[in-house]
Design a protein around this motif. Sequence first.
Motif, PDB file in Angstrom:
ATOM      1  N   MET A  45      35.240  25.751  60.740  1.00  0.00           N
ATOM      2  CA  MET A  45      36.355  25.273  60.099  1.00  0.00           C
ATOM      3  C   MET A  45      36.788  26.413  59.122  1.00  0.00           C
ATOM      4  SD  MET A  45      35.212  22.103  57.804  1.00  0.00           S
ATOM      5  CE  MET A  45      34.400  21.185  59.177  1.00  0.00           C
ATOM      6  N   ASP A  46      37.827  26.279  58.620  1.00  0.00           N
ATOM      7  CA  ASP A  46      38.316  27.286  57.510  1.00  0.00           C
ATOM      8  C   ASP A  46      38.263  26.648  56.385  1.00  0.00           C
ATOM      9  OD1 ASP A  46      40.301  25.505  58.059  1.00  0.00           O
ATOM     10  OD2 ASP A  46      41.986  27.114  58.038  1.00  0.00           O
ATOM     11  N   ARG A  47      38.523  27.367  55.475  1.00  0.00           N
ATOM     12  CA  ARG A  47      38.258  26.656  53.772  1.00  0.00           C
ATOM     13  C   ARG A  47      39.326  25.845  53.750  1.00  0.00           C
ATOM     14  NH1 ARG A  47      37.947  32.304  50.282  1.00  0.00           N
ATOM     15  NH2 ARG A  47      35.849  32.727  50.919  1.00  0.00           N
ATOM     16  N   ARG A  48      40.426  25.575  54.073  1.00  0.00           N
ATOM     17  CA  ARG A  48      41.404  24.650  53.777  1.00  0.00           C
ATOM     18  C   ARG A  48      40.914  23.532  54.547  1.00  0.00           C
ATOM     19  NH1 ARG A  48      47.120  26.214  55.216  1.00  0.00           N
ATOM     20  NH2 ARG A  48      46.876  27.096  53.236  1.00  0.00           N
ATOM     21  N   ALA A  49      40.292  23.145  55.854  1.00  0.00           N
ATOM     22  CA  ALA A  49      39.749  22.177  56.504  1.00  0.00           C
ATOM     23  C   ALA A  49      38.551  21.794  55.714  1.00  0.00           C
ATOM     24  CB  ALA A  49      39.556  22.578  57.665  1.00  0.00           C
TER      25      ALA A  49
END
Length: 192
Positions: A45-49
Amino acid sequence: HNHLYYQSKSIATMKISAAIALTFAASASAFAPSSVERASTSLNMDRRAAATQIATGAAVLAGLPQLALADGAVSTATIQRARGIYGQRIAALDSAVASGDFGAVAAEKNAFILFNSGGITDKAKKAKAVADTNAIFAAIRAKDAGALKSAYATYKADNDIAALVVDLSSGQGYFTDSDWKSRTNAGTIYVR
């Protein structure tokens, strides 16, 4: 006729045998080792998720303390019930306190506890009632009749506790079974 009988019997036997074989095959496949895939240990997952998941979890956890601090159903009816039932039990201790009967007062310890928890909603008044209750039971432990009389009088005055006088000639003492006076001395019904 005998030939048809034996033929139908053998078909039934074969069907039962097939059902048993299928049952064994199903149970064997359930316990057979399966190929194990190694689980991925990386977070896909990316930082936003990740930030969204953390914020959602924090919001859920922030709502939980309000659920944990629920103090039950506090309504006018439950307060009246606690004050009526347990207040009358406490008021009935007048003669026991006057005679110095420590055992009778100690036997009604739960009435004091339940009155304090259900009959008083203001936190400051509840704290004062608990302190007054502690003074009553400290006097009982010390076997000090004078201190018991004083603490009991203070408790009754601070919490507006008085014995309820029932007038049998005026009619009905309670209306429904949910009324706090039901099943108490205050719930007498006048019958002609």
